[in-house]
Motif scaffolding. Sequence first.
Motif, PDB file in Angstrom:
ATOM      1  N   ILE A  61      -3.438  44.077  59.413  1.00  0.00           N
ATOM      2  CA  ILE A  61      -3.768  43.781  60.756  1.00  0.00           C
ATOM      3  C   ILE A  61      -2.580  43.612  61.835  1.00  0.00           C
ATOM      4  O   ILE A  61      -2.742  43.863  62.988  1.00  0.00           O
ATOM      5  N   ILE A  62      -1.396  43.592  61.375  1.00  0.00           N
ATOM      6  CA  ILE A  62      -0.399  43.763  62.065  1.00  0.00           C
ATOM      7  C   ILE A  62       0.015  45.192  62.578  1.00  0.00           C
ATOM      8  O   ILE A  62       0.225  45.324  63.621  1.00  0.00           O
ATOM      9  N   ASP A  63      -0.077  45.913  61.718  1.00  0.00           N
ATOM     10  CA  ASP A  63       0.093  47.260  61.876  1.00  0.00           C
ATOM     11  C   ASP A  63      -1.170  47.885  63.021  1.00  0.00           C
ATOM     12  O   ASP A  63      -0.847  48.530  64.027  1.00  0.00           O
ATOM     13  N   LEU A  64      -2.363  47.393  62.691  1.00  0.00           N
ATOM     14  CA  LEU A  64      -3.486  47.936  63.501  1.00  0.00           C
ATOM     15  C   LEU A  64      -3.117  47.030  65.002  1.00  0.00           C
ATOM     16  O   LEU A  64      -3.604  47.902  66.151  1.00  0.00           O
ATOM     17  N   PHE A  65      -3.235  45.948  65.012  1.00  0.00           N
ATOM     18  CA  PHE A  65      -3.580  45.135  66.421  1.00  0.00           C
ATOM     19  C   PHE A  65      -2.180  45.283  67.226  1.00  0.00           C
ATOM     20  O   PHE A  65      -2.511  45.139  68.456  1.00  0.00           O
ATOM     21  N   PHE A  66      -0.980  45.799  66.744  1.00  0.00           N
ATOM     22  CA  PHE A  66       0.195  46.002  67.576  1.00  0.00           C
ATOM     23  C   PHE A  66       0.199  47.393  67.945  1.00  0.00           C
ATOM     24  O   PHE A  66       1.085  47.711  68.941  1.00  0.00           O
ATOM     25  N   GLN A  67      -0.789  48.330  67.468  1.00  0.00           N
ATOM     26  CA  GLN A  67      -0.678  49.598  68.378  1.00  0.00           C
ATOM     27  C   GLN A  67      -1.037  49.414  69.509  1.00  0.00           C
ATOM     28  O   GLN A  67      -2.234  48.754  70.102  1.00  0.00           O
ATOM     29  N   ARG A  88      -5.343  34.664  67.849  1.00  0.00           N
ATOM     30  CA  ARG A  88      -5.150  33.843  66.937  1.00  0.00           C
ATOM     31  C   ARG A  88      -4.698  34.550  65.547  1.00  0.00           C
ATOM     32  O   ARG A  88      -4.040  33.974  64.932  1.00  0.00           O
ATOM     33  N   TYR A  89      -5.675  35.565  65.139  1.00  0.00           N
ATOM     34  CA  TYR A  89      -5.610  36.361  64.115  1.00  0.00           C
ATOM     35  C   TYR A  89      -4.234  36.739  63.766  1.00  0.00           C
ATOM     36  O   TYR A  89      -3.518  36.792  62.735  1.00  0.00           O
ATOM     37  N   LEU A  90      -3.925  37.557  64.835  1.00  0.00           N
ATOM     38  CA  LEU A  90      -2.735  38.243  65.008  1.00  0.00           C
ATOM     39  C   LEU A  90      -1.495  37.159  64.715  1.00  0.00           C
ATOM     40  O   LEU A  90      -0.458  37.664  63.935  1.00  0.00           O
ATOM     41  N   ALA A  91      -1.422  36.208  65.487  1.00  0.00           N
ATOM     42  CA  ALA A  91      -0.463  35.083  65.169  1.00  0.00           C
ATOM     43  C   ALA A  91      -0.507  34.678  63.916  1.00  0.00           C
ATOM     44  O   ALA A  91       0.814  34.423  63.343  1.00  0.00           O
ATOM     45  N   ARG A 114       8.790  39.240  60.233  1.00  0.00           N
ATOM     46  CA  ARG A 114       9.240  38.410  61.123  1.00  0.00           C
ATOM     47  C   ARG A 114       9.738  39.002  62.655  1.00  0.00           C
ATOM     48  O   ARG A 114       9.995  38.529  63.559  1.00  0.00           O
ATOM     49  N   ASN A 115      10.058  40.654  62.498  1.00  0.00           N
ATOM     50  CA  ASN A 115      10.459  41.279  63.221  1.00  0.00           C
ATOM     51  C   ASN A 115       9.512  41.284  64.442  1.00  0.00           C
ATOM     52  O   ASN A 115      10.102  41.883  65.688  1.00  0.00           O
ATOM     53  N   MET A 116       8.278  41.117  64.430  1.00  0.00           N
ATOM     54  CA  MET A 116       7.207  41.441  65.109  1.00  0.00           C
ATOM     55  C   MET A 116       7.185  40.092  66.016  1.00  0.00           C
ATOM     56  O   MET A 116       6.419  39.887  66.959  1.00  0.00           O
ATOM     57  N   LEU A 117       7.715  38.955  65.619  1.00  0.00           N
ATOM     58  CA  LEU A 117       7.543  37.558  66.473  1.00  0.00           C
ATOM     59  C   LEU A 117       7.892  37.708  68.036  1.00  0.00           C
ATOM     60  O   LEU A 117       7.324  37.184  68.684  1.00  0.00           O
ATOM     61  N   ILE A 143      -2.748  27.358  67.448  1.00  0.00           N
ATOM     62  CA  ILE A 143      -2.007  28.138  66.840  1.00  0.00           C
ATOM     63  C   ILE A 143      -1.150  28.862  68.095  1.00  0.00           C
ATOM     64  O   ILE A 143       0.105  29.205  67.905  1.00  0.00           O
ATOM     65  N   ILE A 144      -1.804  29.518  69.113  1.00  0.00           N
ATOM     66  CA  ILE A 144      -0.899  30.064  70.064  1.00  0.00           C
ATOM     67  C   ILE A 144      -0.073  29.100  70.905  1.00  0.00           C
ATOM     68  O   ILE A 144       1.132  29.382  70.972  1.00  0.00           O
ATOM     69  N   GLU A 145      -0.660  27.800  70.930  1.00  0.00           N
ATOM     70  CA  GLU A 145       0.219  26.863  71.716  1.00  0.00           C
ATOM     71  C   GLU A 145       1.449  26.405  71.049  1.00  0.00           C
ATOM     72  O   GLU A 145       2.618  26.034  71.788  1.00  0.00           O
TER      73      GLU A 145
END
Length: 417
Positions: free
Chosen positions: A207-213, A229-232, A242-245, A263-265
């Motif tokens: 999900i991190i690989d896909l959503f951050f494209q 929400r799901y990416l976070a 953690r490098n994507m934080l 979660i976002i807040e």
Amino acid sequence: MAEHDLTASVAAWMDPHLVLPVLEFLQERGVYADEEILRGKIRLLAGTNMVDYAMDIHKSLHGTDDVPADMVARRSEVVERLRALQEALHMLQERHQIGPDQIEALYQYAKFQYECGMYSDAADFLSQYRALCTNSERSLSALWGKLAAEILMQNWDVAQEELNRLKEMIDSSSFTSSPVNQLHSRIWLMHWSLFIFFNHENGRNGIIDLFFQDRYLNAIQTNAPHLLRYLAAAVVVNKRRRNMLKELIKVIQQEQNSYKDPIIEFLECLYVKYDFDGAQQKLVECEQVILNDPFLGKRVEERNGIAVPLRDEFLENARLFIFETYCRIHRCIDIGVLAEKLNMTYDEAELWIMNMVKSSKLDAKIDSVTGTLIMTTNRVDVHEQIIESMKNLNARTYMLAKSVVDPGHAAAQQAAR
């Protein structure tokens, strides 16, 4: 309980069959009244051929064995249509020459099986259809159906493969639809992928690989900010990413007026506002959000009862985030104050902090007499800074000189000829 429910936003980008498991989860959790869920299921099933299931729900909802005449008539239509398609398929299997009409019959039969909830048969026939089909649009439609069928059968490895195939088709230069349709296809794909990513063993990386494209992140920011929400959640629970934080916080700041949930807040309070009291309050709300979310709140049976793995991992890592951030700001920390910010008792906090100090890179010690955590200031030696900055300097200089000299040398050789 339904305050932060995303079902309405998510269901808009899903096939009705995929929404059914979501409603099942919400009914099990008691997020909405049973009557409301059952009525929602009947409305959803009206667009499918799962008439028997709709009849059972109607009986349960109204406490009767009688069903409306329109349901009975609809069932007769479905049975008749199924028989006709089965005869057409039987003729296809008997003939050696296969033309467009026979291939179309195979597609219609596979689609009908899917609408009836026979996902295994539908997946098999859709695979056969794609092997014979030469129409790119129909092949794409069949692939969507195959992906949905595999998700509904919980074949996560196969579903992951189909997801990758579909992504390649959507992203390819030969994608025939308009840019707007391509954008919408990416959004549909990300919503369907939630089933896979929060069930597959490597899903949290996926999900991190896909959503951050870039193209998919742009799609989220354009039409589906609730997917943050799901990416976070995936970034928080994935210690290896953690490098994507930092990138995530940047996106959250950009979308602060478009979408917010606990979660976002929580991340916003901690990394943007440095509001530790606010972060602690949001962390309590995060637990309820995760428990009531159909994708994040997956339950697993264990010896001691039912566990929610992602909830436990999220809370553990979130506390670590609070701890690390607080420690980087303060040099001497009262463990009682820190326990309050971590929403723990003093003894729990002291034990937890001891383990964190041992496992993290923070240089600190606990003073049991004063009940404080003392951070050691690390000052980098100036000579070490110089040495670090000059690492690989020789190699970089060589490459720079080569890029300057080589073109001149080649030009000189060309002139000599």
